[in-house]
Write a protein that holds these residues in place. Structure first.
Motif, PDB file in Angstrom:
ATOM      1  N   VAL A   1       1.074  -1.279  -0.370  1.00 25.32           N
ATOM      2  CA  VAL A   1      -0.216   0.206   0.024  1.00 25.32           C
ATOM      3  C   VAL A   1       1.484   1.466  -0.105  1.00 25.32           C
TER       4      VAL A   1
ATOM      5  N   GLN B   1       2.947  -2.364  -9.204  1.00 24.70           N
ATOM      6  CA  GLN B   1       1.467  -2.691  -9.166  1.00 24.70           C
ATOM      7  C   GLN B   1       1.113  -2.524  -7.630  1.00 24.70           C
TER       8      GLN B   1
ATOM      9  N   ASP C   1      -1.243  -1.200  -4.200  1.00 28.06           N
ATOM     10  CA  ASP C   1      -2.948  -0.276  -3.127  1.00 28.06           C
ATOM     11  C   ASP C   1      -2.519   0.822  -3.532  1.00 28.06           C
TER      12      ASP C   1
ATOM     13  N   VAL D   1      -1.870   0.505 -10.717  1.00 27.62           N
ATOM     14  CA  VAL D   1      -3.230   0.912  -9.547  1.00 27.62           C
ATOM     15  C   VAL D   1      -4.073  -0.097  -9.040  1.00 27.62           C
ATOM     16  N   ARG D   2      -3.940  -1.025  -8.726  1.00 30.05           N
ATOM     17  CA  ARG D   2      -5.241  -2.655  -8.515  1.00 30.05           C
ATOM     18  C   ARG D   2      -6.600  -1.775  -7.302  1.00 30.05           C
ATOM     19  N   ARG D   3      -6.114  -1.518  -6.657  1.00 28.13           N
ATOM     20  CA  ARG D   3      -7.592  -0.169  -5.918  1.00 28.13           C
ATOM     21  C   ARG D   3      -6.987   0.684  -5.576  1.00 28.13           C
TER      22      ARG D   3
ATOM     23  N   ALA E   1      -9.953   1.202 -11.850  1.00 30.51           N
ATOM     24  CA  ALA E   1      -9.143   1.073 -10.495  1.00 30.51           C
ATOM     25  C   ALA E   1     -10.319   0.925  -9.968  1.00 30.51           C
TER      26      ALA E   1
ATOM     27  N   THR F   1     -12.934   2.356  -6.897  1.00 28.72           N
ATOM     28  CA  THR F   1     -11.967   3.361  -5.997  1.00 28.72           C
ATOM     29  C   THR F   1     -13.219   3.463  -4.769  1.00 28.72           C
TER      30      THR F   1
ATOM     31  N   PHE G   1     -10.049  -2.873   0.896  1.00 32.19           N
ATOM     32  CA  PHE G   1      -8.156  -3.479   0.326  1.00 32.19           C
ATOM     33  C   PHE G   1      -8.289  -4.791   0.169  1.00 32.19           C
TER      34      PHE G   1
END
Length: 305
Positions: free
Chosen positions: A66, A133, A135, A157-159, A249, A251, A304
């Motif tokens: 993160v 990648q 979060d 960016v995953r989340r 992603a 959001t 997450f």
């Protein structure tokens, strides 16, 4: 280039801070110091005439790292009460944005530091750290940078989580000039921020613990110095409506129930993000990361997961 050893904690926070003192400290002045924090690692990444300073907590695990990006005039210490909850089973990295905290840039700050410029600097730093990648969480200025990162490099960016951000259309030069004219009492003629009244932060952002957070805000703004206005201009000139439409992603939008400043951007964000959910922390302010860190961390962990 940062080494894996430095990323894992081979460089102490004190050493990193001493290595990246801002110009005022190099001239013999002692910059405001970070509050005590739980970080276990720290380092710097050289980028385009400067160095991005970061701190870290936790260990590599099954979950993606993160990355945390702070507010305008903030620093990595803003996240010290949120990071421990996020660092269970994963690594958490908080980054000082250009000209903030212990990040150091050569020469005079630019007239405008665009959000896109900062986004590419951070993306490049994460690549150097070996993080393809992540979060991503950003608040205020950090959220604006995070939006640009997710729009420019969706595969990175995953989340995406955005606690209290200004996410509207671009302003004109005339609008920016009028705003800065109204802020004249907040800066010296040279552009250095003047100490603010903590009560003003209470009135605008709904801060509960306004004396403690206001005092820390004055310290972090003093350390950021003349970089505040270039970043603020960069945010003002950015069309976040267009950027949000590019984001793929999932959001999370986080708002404080006592906030009036950031909350007005909620409808625009909800209308232009493809995969979005909103959460309002009823007891929080416009600075939920600092004013209500436990509830903020709880919502981030849920998102997450």
């Amino acid at each position: 280039m940062v080494t894996r050893r430095a990323f894992a904690g081979g460089m102490t926070l004190g050493a990193a801070a001493l290595a990246t003192l801002p110009a005022a400290a190099q001239a013999g002045e002692q910059p405001p110091q970070y509050p005590a924090a739980p970080w276990t690692g720290a380092g710097t990444v050289r980028r385009a005439g400067g160095e991005l300073h970061y701190v870290s907590l936790g260990e590599d695990g099954a979950a993606l790292p993160v990355v945390l990006l702070h507010k305008l005039g903030g620093w990595v210490a803003d996240w010290r009460d949120v990071a421990p909850a996020l660092a269970r089973g994963r690594r958490v990295i908080a980054i000082d944005l250009p000209g903030h905290g212990a990040s150091r840039w050569q020469g005079t700050p630019p007239q405008v530091q665009t959000v896109m410029e900062t986004a590419t600097l951070v993306l490049g730093a994460l690549q150097d750290m070996g993080l393809p990648q992540v979060d991503l969480v950003g608040t205020s200025l950090g959220g604006c940078v995070a939006v640009a990162m997710a729009a420019l490099a969706p595969e990175r960016v995953r989340r995406l989580a955005l606690p209290c951000c200004v996410l509207g259309p671009a302003s004109t030069h005339e609008q920016v000039a009028a705003k800065e004219k109204g802020q004249a009492a907040m800066f010296t003629a040279e552009g250095d921020p003047l100490p603010g009244d903590p009560g003003l932060a209470r009135d605008i952002f709904g801060l509960r613990d306004f004396e403690r957070i206001g005092a820390e805000q004055n310290a972090s703004r003093a350390r950021a110095g003349r970089w505040i206005r270039p970043h603020e201009r960069g945010v003002a000139y950015t069309d976040f409506v267009e950027l949000m439409r590019r984001i793929t992603a999932p959001t999370l939008l986080l708002y404080g129930g006592h906030d009036t400043f950031f909350f007005k951007y909620r409808p625009t964000a909800e209308a232009n993000l493809r995969d979005v959910r909103s959460v309002v922390l009823s007891d929080a302010s416009g600075f939920p990361v600092q004013d209500d860190p436990q509830e903020t961390a709880l919502e981030l962990v849920r998102f997450f997961a």
